[in-house]
Design a protein around this motif. Structure first.
Motif, short mmCIF file in Angstrom:
data_model
loop_
_atom_site.label_atom_id
_atom_site.label_comp_id
_atom_site.label_asym_id
_atom_site.label_seq_id
_atom_site.Cartn_x
_atom_site.Cartn_y
_atom_site.Cartn_z
N TYR A 1 -5.38 68.47 85.02
CA TYR A 1 -6.00 69.30 84.53
C TYR A 1 -5.64 71.40 84.95
N GLY A 2 -4.79 70.96 85.25
CA GLY A 2 -5.46 72.76 85.88
C GLY A 2 -4.09 74.12 84.29
N HIS A 3 -4.07 74.77 84.88
CA HIS A 3 -2.54 75.79 84.51
C HIS A 3 -1.67 75.26 83.40
N ILE A 4 -1.53 74.22 83.68
CA ILE A 4 -0.60 73.26 82.25
C ILE A 4 -1.17 72.90 82.16
N GLY A 5 -1.85 71.56 82.27
CA GLY A 5 -2.65 70.67 81.97
C GLY A 5 -3.58 70.98 80.63
N THR A 6 -3.75 72.42 80.81
CA THR A 6 -4.92 72.50 80.02
C THR A 6 -3.96 73.06 78.85
N GLN A 7 -3.49 73.97 79.10
CA GLN A 7 -1.98 74.64 77.61
C GLN A 7 -1.22 73.12 76.87
N LEU A 8 -1.02 72.69 77.55
CA LEU A 8 -0.59 71.18 77.28
C LEU A 8 -1.46 70.34 75.76
N GLY A 9 -2.70 70.32 76.65
CA GLY A 9 -3.95 69.42 75.83
C GLY A 9 -4.04 70.93 74.62
N VAL A 10 -4.26 71.80 74.83
CA VAL A 10 -3.62 72.42 73.35
C VAL A 10 -2.74 72.10 72.51
N LEU A 11 -1.86 72.41 73.08
CA LEU A 11 -0.78 72.48 71.54
C LEU A 11 -0.67 71.00 71.49
N ALA A 12 -0.86 69.58 72.15
CA ALA A 12 -0.80 68.41 71.46
C ALA A 12 -1.83 67.94 70.48
N GLU A 13 -3.24 68.15 70.67
CA GLU A 13 -4.08 68.98 69.58
C GLU A 13 -3.55 69.53 68.84
N ILE B 1 -6.57 62.38 76.40
CA ILE B 1 -7.31 62.29 77.48
C ILE B 1 -6.82 62.96 78.77
N TRP B 2 -7.39 63.73 79.63
CA TRP B 2 -7.38 63.44 81.32
C TRP B 2 -7.91 63.13 82.09
N TYR B 3 -7.42 63.37 83.35
CA TYR B 3 -7.89 63.29 84.65
C TYR B 3 -7.96 64.54 85.65
N ASP B 4 -8.81 64.65 86.48
CA ASP B 4 -9.06 65.72 87.44
C ASP B 4 -9.91 65.32 88.51
N ILE B 5 -9.62 65.65 89.91
CA ILE B 5 -10.45 65.20 91.07
C ILE B 5 -11.80 66.38 90.79
N LEU B 6 -11.38 67.52 90.22
CA LEU B 6 -12.28 68.72 90.35
C LEU B 6 -13.41 67.89 88.52
N PRO B 7 -14.72 68.46 88.95
CA PRO B 7 -14.80 68.39 87.49
C PRO B 7 -14.45 69.98 86.79
N LEU B 8 -13.86 70.10 85.63
CA LEU B 8 -13.76 70.55 85.45
C LEU B 8 -14.12 70.65 83.14
N MET B 9 -14.50 72.24 82.94
CA MET B 9 -14.53 71.82 81.60
C MET B 9 -13.39 71.75 80.10
N PRO B 10 -13.70 70.94 79.48
CA PRO B 10 -12.67 70.08 78.37
C PRO B 10 -12.69 71.60 77.28
N ILE B 11 -11.41 71.96 77.24
CA ILE B 11 -10.98 72.54 76.36
C ILE B 11 -10.54 71.55 74.44
N GLY B 12 -10.67 72.21 73.71
CA GLY B 12 -10.80 71.67 72.72
C GLY B 12 -12.09 70.39 72.02
N MET B 13 -10.56 69.55 71.71
CA MET B 13 -11.37 68.32 72.12
C MET B 13 -11.17 67.10 72.36
N SER B 14 -10.50 67.20 73.81
CA SER B 14 -10.04 66.53 74.94
C SER B 14 -11.01 66.03 75.74
N THR B 15 -10.01 65.26 76.70
CA THR B 15 -11.56 64.49 76.75
C THR B 15 -11.75 63.39 78.25
N ALA B 16 -12.15 63.42 79.30
CA ALA B 16 -11.80 63.59 80.68
C ALA B 16 -12.30 61.80 80.88
#
Length: 247
Positions: A183-195, A202-217
């Motif tokens: 859920y980095g630079h590409i993953g976050t923008q992809l999530g916004v476009l998909a929503e 939904i997304w998975y990352d090894i780091l604790p990150l803040m979700p953008i929009g309505m996406s769910t970790a």
């Protein structure tokens, strides 16, 4: 009293966290832009070339990557190299870079550079993490639609002269679940476009990150693979990520 400011050179090296430092440290000393040679490969933006030329640097520009022998010959005498993803700066190549102080990777990844060896030589390596993240995100959306509507199969059939108008197993992507790995630079923008197209993200990352929009970790990679209708992977190539899918 002399009007000339005397600057004494002092030895510097990479920070102590690198245990493979070269025995010969570099000296910090003043330089003039006219003495600095810059090699730009793989059709780096003409605007960048113009800016560097205007600043007085010696710029050599190539529209394509060089083969290994040509690259070794060119890199012997330059101070900065600008590349994209096709140029491979291996230890063998970098061992001939007697004057190199910086490598600019005008792309997201840096796996085309031997980072450990570059660090041991005191060569700074930087990338451009936002350079094409939006382009990649848009391309992924296009590929999701292509898969959902079986456009690849229909295109091949049309090239063979077959008109196969079918709707079976063709779907809208609205309401489908997109799983993003990384859920980095590409993953976050992809999530916004998909929503924005009505997908559940939904997304998975090894780091604790803040979700953008309505996406769910989610808690694990397995959970992404179990729940998602489409999966898009956006992680760097590391020993931890290599062969993570289909190993």
């Amino acid at each position: 009293m002399s009007d000339t400011l005397q600057i004494k050179s002092v030895p510097i090296s990479r920070r102590d966290s690198f245990n493979t430092r070269d025995k010969q440290t570099r000296e910090l000393k003043p330089f003039y832009s006219g003495d600095i040679k810059i090699l730009l490969l793989e059709n780096i933006s003409q605007k960048a070339v113009d800016i560097l030329n205007k600043a007085g640097y010696q710029v050599e520009f190539h529209t394509k990557a060089l083969d290994k022998d040509a690259l070794i010959e060119k890199i012997k005498d330059v101070h900065v190299v600008g590349i994209r993803s096709k140029t491979k700066l291996t230890q063998e190549v970098l061992s001939h870079a007697n004057k190199l102080i910086a490598i600019g990777c005008f792309c997201i990844g840096t796996n085309q550079v031997d980072l450990t060896y570059a660090a041991s030589r005191g060569i700074c390596v930087f990338n451009s993490p936002f350079s094409n993240s939006r382009s990649v995100a848009e391309l992924v959306i296009a590929e999701i639609i292509l898969l959902a509507r079986q456009l690849g199969d229909r295109s091949r059939e049309m090239h063979d002269g077959v008109w196969n108008k079918v709707s079976n197993n063709c779907y809208e992507i609205r309401g489908k679940t997109l799983g993003i790995i990384g859920y980095g630079h590409i993953g976050t923008q992809l999530g916004v476009l998909a929503e924005s197209l009505g997908m559940h993200v939904i997304w998975y990352d090894i780091l604790p990150l803040m979700p953008i929009g309505m996406s769910t970790a989610v808690e694990s990679l397995d959970e992404v693979l179990a729940e998602a209708d489409f999966v898009s992977c956006h992680v760097p190539e590391t020993p931890e990520t290599k062969n993570m899918i289909g190993a």
